[in-house]
Design a protein around this motif. Structure first.
Motif, PDB file in Angstrom:
ATOM      1  N   THR A 158       0.817  -1.224   0.000  1.00  0.00           N
ATOM      2  CA  THR A 158       0.000   0.000   0.000  1.00  0.00           C
ATOM      3  C   THR A 158       0.850   1.274   0.000  1.00  0.00           C
ATOM      4  N   SER A 159       2.181   1.151   0.151  1.00  0.00           N
ATOM      5  CA  SER A 159       3.068   2.311   0.135  1.00  0.00           C
ATOM      6  C   SER A 159       4.439   1.883  -0.357  1.00  0.00           C
ATOM      7  N   ASN A 160       5.234   2.877  -0.683  1.00  0.00           N
ATOM      8  CA  ASN A 160       6.587   2.609  -1.181  1.00  0.00           C
ATOM      9  C   ASN A 160       7.658   2.712  -0.081  1.00  0.00           C
ATOM     10  N   VAL A 161       7.241   2.686   1.178  1.00  0.00           N
ATOM     11  CA  VAL A 161       8.198   2.800   2.275  1.00  0.00           C
ATOM     12  C   VAL A 161       9.121   1.602   2.312  1.00  0.00           C
ATOM     13  N   CYS A 162       8.544   0.436   2.077  1.00  0.00           N
ATOM     14  CA  CYS A 162       9.329  -0.795   2.105  1.00  0.00           C
ATOM     15  C   CYS A 162       9.191  -1.509   0.775  1.00  0.00           C
ATOM     16  N   ASP A 163      10.228  -2.165   0.364  1.00  0.00           N
ATOM     17  CA  ASP A 163      10.237  -2.941  -0.878  1.00  0.00           C
ATOM     18  C   ASP A 163       9.848  -4.390  -0.557  1.00  0.00           C
ATOM     19  N   LEU A 164       8.517  -4.663  -0.617  1.00  0.00           N
ATOM     20  CA  LEU A 164       7.991  -6.000  -0.299  1.00  0.00           C
ATOM     21  C   LEU A 164       7.737  -6.783  -1.577  1.00  0.00           C
ATOM     22  N   PRO A 165       8.049  -8.054  -1.587  1.00  0.00           N
ATOM     23  CA  PRO A 165       7.747  -8.896  -2.785  1.00  0.00           C
ATOM     24  C   PRO A 165       6.247  -9.144  -2.896  1.00  0.00           C
ATOM     25  N   SER A 166       5.746  -9.155  -4.138  1.00  0.00           N
ATOM     26  CA  SER A 166       4.307  -9.403  -4.349  1.00  0.00           C
ATOM     27  C   SER A 166       3.958 -10.877  -4.223  1.00  0.00           C
ATOM     28  N   GLN A 167       4.855 -11.745  -4.621  1.00  0.00           N
ATOM     29  CA  GLN A 167       4.636 -13.186  -4.510  1.00  0.00           C
ATOM     30  C   GLN A 167       5.927 -13.834  -4.040  1.00  0.00           C
ATOM     31  N   SER A 168       5.807 -14.578  -2.981  1.00  0.00           N
ATOM     32  CA  SER A 168       6.977 -15.264  -2.455  1.00  0.00           C
ATOM     33  C   SER A 168       6.521 -16.253  -1.405  1.00  0.00           C
ATOM     34  N   SER A 169       7.486 -16.972  -0.875  1.00  0.00           N
ATOM     35  CA  SER A 169       7.145 -17.921   0.183  1.00  0.00           C
ATOM     36  C   SER A 169       6.828 -17.182   1.464  1.00  0.00           C
ATOM     37  N   GLY A 170       6.172 -17.832   2.387  1.00  0.00           N
ATOM     38  CA  GLY A 170       5.766 -17.180   3.632  1.00  0.00           C
ATOM     39  C   GLY A 170       6.959 -16.769   4.473  1.00  0.00           C
ATOM     40  N   GLU A 171       7.994 -17.562   4.522  1.00  0.00           N
ATOM     41  CA  GLU A 171       9.152 -17.244   5.370  1.00  0.00           C
ATOM     42  C   GLU A 171       9.895 -16.022   4.850  1.00  0.00           C
ATOM     43  N   ILE A 172      10.087 -15.947   3.526  1.00  0.00           N
ATOM     44  CA  ILE A 172      10.780 -14.782   2.944  1.00  0.00           C
ATOM     45  C   ILE A 172       9.949 -13.526   3.136  1.00  0.00           C
ATOM     46  N   PHE A 173       8.629 -13.686   2.975  1.00  0.00           N
ATOM     47  CA  PHE A 173       7.769 -12.529   3.129  1.00  0.00           C
ATOM     48  C   PHE A 173       7.757 -12.043   4.580  1.00  0.00           C
ATOM     49  N   THR A 174       7.818 -12.952   5.541  1.00  0.00           N
ATOM     50  CA  THR A 174       7.870 -12.557   6.960  1.00  0.00           C
ATOM     51  C   THR A 174       9.149 -11.801   7.269  1.00  0.00           C
ATOM     52  N   GLN A 175      10.279 -12.243   6.731  1.00  0.00           N
ATOM     53  CA  GLN A 175      11.536 -11.547   6.939  1.00  0.00           C
ATOM     54  C   GLN A 175      11.516 -10.147   6.329  1.00  0.00           C
ATOM     55  N   ALA A 176      10.871  -9.999   5.163  1.00  0.00           N
ATOM     56  CA  ALA A 176      10.778  -8.695   4.522  1.00  0.00           C
ATOM     57  C   ALA A 176       9.960  -7.714   5.366  1.00  0.00           C
ATOM     58  N   ILE A 177       8.854  -8.224   5.941  1.00  0.00           N
ATOM     59  CA  ILE A 177       8.028  -7.345   6.779  1.00  0.00           C
ATOM     60  C   ILE A 177       8.776  -6.940   8.047  1.00  0.00           C
ATOM     61  N   GLN A 178       9.499  -7.863   8.667  1.00  0.00           N
ATOM     62  CA  GLN A 178      10.278  -7.524   9.859  1.00  0.00           C
ATOM     63  C   GLN A 178      11.372  -6.494   9.546  1.00  0.00           C
ATOM     64  N   SER A 179      12.037  -6.646   8.407  1.00  0.00           N
ATOM     65  CA  SER A 179      13.029  -5.672   8.004  1.00  0.00           C
ATOM     66  C   SER A 179      12.413  -4.304   7.775  1.00  0.00           C
ATOM     67  N   CYS A 180      11.203  -4.296   7.198  1.00  0.00           N
ATOM     68  CA  CYS A 180      10.514  -3.015   6.973  1.00  0.00           C
ATOM     69  C   CYS A 180      10.160  -2.339   8.287  1.00  0.00           C
ATOM     70  N   LEU A 181       9.684  -3.145   9.250  1.00  0.00           N
ATOM     71  CA  LEU A 181       9.345  -2.563  10.554  1.00  0.00           C
ATOM     72  C   LEU A 181      10.586  -2.010  11.276  1.00  0.00           C
ATOM     73  N   GLN A 182      11.705  -2.711  11.153  1.00  0.00           N
ATOM     74  CA  GLN A 182      12.946  -2.208  11.764  1.00  0.00           C
ATOM     75  C   GLN A 182      13.380  -0.895  11.132  1.00  0.00           C
ATOM     76  N   HIS A 183      13.221  -0.786   9.818  1.00  0.00           N
ATOM     77  CA  HIS A 183      13.580   0.460   9.136  1.00  0.00           C
ATOM     78  C   HIS A 183      12.685   1.606   9.599  1.00  0.00           C
ATOM     79  N   GLN A 184      11.370   1.350   9.682  1.00  0.00           N
ATOM     80  CA  GLN A 184      10.462   2.396  10.137  1.00  0.00           C
ATOM     81  C   GLN A 184      10.744   2.786  11.595  1.00  0.00           C
ATOM     82  N   ARG A 185      11.125   1.809  12.435  1.00  0.00           N
ATOM     83  CA  ARG A 185      11.462   2.105  13.828  1.00  0.00           C
ATOM     84  C   ARG A 185      12.694   3.021  13.901  1.00  0.00           C
TER      85      ARG A 185
END
Length: 417
Positions: A86-113
């Motif tokens: 929904t935003s360009n703050v983090c570069d999230l993959p549109s299709q990927s495995s659940g584990e890779i996608f979870t790591q991407a979201i955690q990295s995005c949250l750390q960046h925003q923090r």
């Protein structure tokens, strides 16, 4: 038998000046940066506020970092599914495995923090800087308000320094330390005023009580000396007593003038220092001619604010000393005046005996002479230079004596315009 030839006496040699300075002068390189109590209190107030703000900002930053760390942990684990960013703050993959996608979201949250903490720190530092400036200004104003009674005390003390002992602080307000200081200062001024008033009365009474009997003695002795029937022994005794009486009169006049000249000169008028010096030279010229002393010097017009009679006493005492303490032959006295930047200078130099540099300061003490503790000659009563220094100080001036090469002294009087 051939006459023995006497070897010529070598000229006196002035002892060397000391290599150390007994009174070093402290000169501030930047006098406008004087560390006043108001500035020091302002720095103390502002520094304490700045330190407290830094400590508070550090605590808030640590608490915010800890709260964001705990709130940024994912409560679930993504196994599979499709997601849309929904935003360009983090570069999230549109299709990927659940584990890779979870790591991407955690990295995005750390960046925003980290970005939130950085924004919080920058804005907090700017706010702290602005409040520090306000704290320094507020501390400067409050310090000035608290120290305002000290300024009143200082102004009163400066007026008292001008011989106005009738002024008082009379500080009102709460009964605190500053009011206690002001009341103590007022009591001290009362005691000083009474002491100076007693001194003035003593000088006035002494002027009458001491001069009257000496004048009567002088008159009786002069009448006796005028008697043509007086025996030679009686005439010689009268001359001796008359010289002793004259010396006593000079001593009394010197002591009274010394007592009067210790105070500041309040009623000042423009006085030409060159005219004063010329009058002193004219008064001492007859004595100088009798001793074979040459009078010379260039006197430029230089006006100062002061008392003309006392300034004439300065010049006359210096010139008379220069004439009396001179060499027996080919002596000279040079009297010069010149205006300088913000001051006028009177210089009296002469030939004479060698003066050690360490004995120069003693010459300004009452009843002191070179290499003797007390006066014992007919050259004066030993108060000339003491009176000169007192009168110069009363005019806010300075006097210095410097031994000359070959003997003699150079007396330099500097008076403010």
């Amino acid at each position: 038998m051939p006459a023995s030839s006497k070897a010529p006496t070598p000229p006196p040699v002035t002892p060397p000046m000391p290599t150390w300075d007994p009174k070093p002068v402290n000169v501030r390189p930047f006098p406008w940066l004087r560390p006043t109590i108001r500035i020091r209190l302002t720095l103390l107030y502002g520094g304490m506020f700045l330190m407290a703000g830094i400590v508070l900002l550090t605590i808030i930053y640590m608490l915010a970092a800890n709260a964001l760390q705990e709130g940024s942990e994912l409560p679930v684990k993504i196994l599979r599914g499709n997601f849309a960013a929904t935003s360009n703050v983090c570069d999230l993959p549109s299709q990927s495995s659940g584990e890779i996608f979870t790591q991407a979201i955690q990295s995005c949250l750390q960046h925003q923090r980290a970005q939130a903490l950085n924004t919080l720190l920058n804005r907090s530092l700017l706010a702290l800087l602005g409040l520090t400036v306000v704290a320094f200004a507020f501390g400067y104003a409050m310090a000035g308000r608290v120290l305002s009674p000290l300024g009143r005390i200082t102004r009163t003390a400066q007026r008292v320094a001008g011989s106005d002992l009738h002024r008082r602080i009379e500080l009102g307000g709460p009964d605190d330390e500053l009011k206690e200081l002001a009341d103590t200062f007022d009591e001290m001024l009362d005691r000083l005023d009474r002491a100076f008033e007693s001194q003035r009365r003593f000088v006035a009474n002494a002027s009458h009580e001491l001069r009257t009997p000496l004048a009567i003695n002088r008159t009786l002795l002069e009448v006796q000396l005028a008697d043509p029937q007086a025996s030679p022994e009686l005439a010689q005794l009268g001359k001796t007593l008359l010289a002793t009486n004259e010396r006593s009169e000079q001593l009394v006049e010197g002591l009274l003038l010394l007592a009067r000249s210790e105070n500041k000169i309040v009623d000042k008028k423009p006085v030409d220092l060159a005219e004063v010096a010329s009058q002193a030279v004219d008064q001492a010229r007859a004595e100088a001619q009798a001793k074979g002393v040459e009078m010379r010097g260039v006197r430029q017009q230089a006006f100062v604010q002061g008392n003309g009679v006392l300034l004439e006493r300065i010049a006359l005492n210096l010139v008379q000393n220069a004439v009396r303490y001179n060499v027996p032959q080919d002596g000279w006295v040079e009297v010069s005046t010149e205006p300088q930047q913000g001051c006028a200078v009177l210089v009296v130099s002469n030939t004479g005996p060698a003066v050690p540099a360490y004995e120069v300061e003693n010459l300004f003490e009452p009843f002191r002479r070179l290499r003797t503790e007390r006066t014992g000659s007919d050259k004066g009563v030993g108060l000339g230079l003491s009176i000169v220094r007192s009168v110069v100080r009363a005019h806010d001036g300075t006097i210095t004596a410097t031994p000359r090469e070959g003997g003699g002294l150079e007396m330099r009087v500097v008076l403010p315009l």
